[in-house]
Design an enzyme around this catalytic site. Sequence first.
Site, PDB file in Angstrom:
ATOM      1  N   ARG A   1       0.840  -1.207   0.000  1.00 58.18           N
ATOM      2  CA  ARG A   1       0.000   0.000   0.000  1.00 58.18           C
ATOM      3  C   ARG A   1       0.876   1.259   0.000  1.00 58.18           C
ATOM      4  NH1 ARG A   1      -2.528   1.861   4.548  1.00 58.18           N
ATOM      5  NH2 ARG A   1      -2.824  -0.269   5.311  1.00 58.18           N
TER       6      ARG A   1
ATOM      7  N   LYS B   1      -7.433   5.728 -19.235  1.00 58.01           N
ATOM      8  CA  LYS B   1      -7.733   6.271 -20.554  1.00 58.01           C
ATOM      9  C   LYS B   1      -6.524   6.148 -21.491  1.00 58.01           C
ATOM     10  CE  LYS B   1     -11.520   7.198 -18.311  1.00 58.01           C
ATOM     11  NZ  LYS B   1     -11.814   8.476 -17.688  1.00 58.01           N
TER      12      LYS B   1
ATOM     13  N   TYR C   1     -15.117  16.250 -15.128  1.00 54.90           N
ATOM     14  CA  TYR C   1     -15.553  14.864 -15.199  1.00 54.90           C
ATOM     15  C   TYR C   1     -16.630  14.634 -14.117  1.00 54.90           C
ATOM     16  CZ  TYR C   1     -15.339   9.830 -14.495  1.00 54.90           C
ATOM     17  OH  TYR C   1     -15.671   8.515 -14.341  1.00 54.90           O
TER      18      TYR C   1
ATOM     19  N   ASP D   1      -6.246  18.138 -14.083  1.00 55.69           N
ATOM     20  CA  ASP D   1      -6.533  16.796 -14.586  1.00 55.69           C
ATOM     21  C   ASP D   1      -6.153  16.800 -16.068  1.00 55.69           C
ATOM     22  OD1 ASP D   1      -7.715  14.547 -15.729  1.00 55.69           O
ATOM     23  OD2 ASP D   1      -9.415  14.563 -14.353  1.00 55.69           O
TER      24      ASP D   1
HETATM   25  C1  LIG Z   1     -12.289   8.860 -16.413  1.00 55.42           C
HETATM   26  C2  LIG Z   1     -11.869  10.155 -15.866  1.00 55.42           C
HETATM   27  C3  LIG Z   1     -11.589  10.298 -14.509  1.00 55.42           C
HETATM   28  C4  LIG Z   1     -11.789   9.175 -13.512  1.00 55.42           C
HETATM   29  O1  LIG Z   1     -10.891   8.133 -13.722  1.00 55.42           O
HETATM   30  P1  LIG Z   1     -11.175   6.605 -13.263  1.00 55.42           P
HETATM   31  O2  LIG Z   1      -9.922   5.912 -13.673  1.00 55.42           O
HETATM   32  O3  LIG Z   1     -12.387   6.153 -14.006  1.00 55.42           O
HETATM   33  O4  LIG Z   1     -11.384   6.623 -11.802  1.00 55.42           O
HETATM   34  C5  LIG Z   1     -11.144  11.525 -14.058  1.00 55.42           C
HETATM   35  N1  LIG Z   1     -10.987  12.560 -14.901  1.00 55.42           N
HETATM   36  C6  LIG Z   1     -11.244  12.470 -16.222  1.00 55.42           C
HETATM   37  C7  LIG Z   1     -11.048  13.650 -17.099  1.00 55.42           C
HETATM   38  C8  LIG Z   1     -11.696  11.264 -16.750  1.00 55.42           C
HETATM   39  O5  LIG Z   1     -11.972  11.189 -18.056  1.00 55.42           O
END
Ligand SMILES: *Cc1c(COP(=O)(O)O)cnc(C)c1O
Length: 410
Positions: free
Chosen positions: A64, A216, A117, A191
């Site tokens: 962890r 992604k 998001y 982000d």
């Molecule tokens: C998908 C996404 C998230 C969340 O990510 P997870 O891996 O699904 O928890 C956060 N920010 C953006 C811009 C995203 O497209």
Amino acid sequence: MTSQYNHVETIHYSTAAIRGTRLTDQTYDSVATPIYQTSTFAVPNCESGAMRFSGEQPGYYYSRMGNPTLTALEERLALLEGGEAAVVTGSGMGAIAATVWTFCKPGSHLIADCTLYGGTYELLTEGAKEFGVDVEFIDLSVPNNLNHALRENTAMVYMETPANPTLKITDLWEIARRAHEYCPEILVAVDNTIATPYLQRPLFLGCDIVLHSLTKYLNGHGDVIAGAAIGSSSLMEQIRRRGLKTMTGAVLGPFEAYLVMRGLQTFPLRMEQHCSTAELVSHLLASHPAVEKVYYPGLPEHSGHELAQKQMRRFGGMVSFEVKGGRSAGAKLLNSLKFCLLAVSLGDAETLIEHPASMSHSPYSDQELEEAGIPAGLVRLSVGLEDPQDILEDLQQGLDKLLEDGQSGR
Ligand SMILES: *Cc1c(COP(=O)(O)O)cnc(C)c1O
């Protein structure tokens, strides 16, 4: 621990993605990243165990808090984003939650852009706000709005650019400059999931923390849920010790870390292809009579086009659009597509299409969607790596059908 990692001095980005840092396997010199599928590590003696727990001595003791396969991915991500260090997590939301819970306390003021998001929006409204963080949503694509919002207790400024799902562009350099001018301690968090570090590197534009859903583009194969935060060693150490270890426990598994490492090898190549096909798609959409409006930063008519040209290498693989006839026409289109997959997520090899208002952004109420500038009929397309012709033909037939149905009054 860093002595185990062999840094190749290179300025070539695709080489960095493949070989920039490597976890050397002392026994067999394996070329692929070894998977340390272990929860715990034996320590040589009690004293050493105590020193590893307190951070006085380097060395692993429990997965962890660290694991060699995870460290390999962290080093690679730090290199690709231009940060000193990274922390990987069990999901993108894990990274975002770990960051917010590390730096925001009851009474802290957090300024967030209004277009986010859906999961992040939910965390900030139903999570942070309910636990006493003073969350304020504004439109950061107008930098002057920030000057009116900054306060003595502002702890963090948070945004996405291009923002999910409208691909709105925010001036990272300008926002970071204004926030830090007001108070150098304010953390500017971005982000960078949609742009990826191949197209945009916020840390070089003055921002403090970059967040990712590795689910992604960075993994890119639609087979992993993972996340990361990247920034200075000091900030990352705080996120690891507080946000990850204690507040969320959102640890990533070694096998998932290995898969993301594997995905990263083709990441720059994939991004070039995503961008090229998305440009073609944006032109098809912009010229089709069934389409009301296209949201793609690569189009000159997009409000953030000039800024995107300045702060991004290319314009990315996401294209959003509205068809004439709003929400119901949008649903009709999604149901008539044969090739594009009706699915949330983005950045996969497969082309994915979805309806934000009912899927990825369902945490927003109708009024909140309107305030965030997200049209109820908006369709979000993640352009995949298939032959561009297959994607274009599918969209063409779906849009033509919409037009025919419209004309026959159905
Ligand atoms: C998908 C996404 C998230 C969340 O990510 P997870 O891996 O699904 O928890 C956060 N920010 C953006 C811009 C995203 O497209």
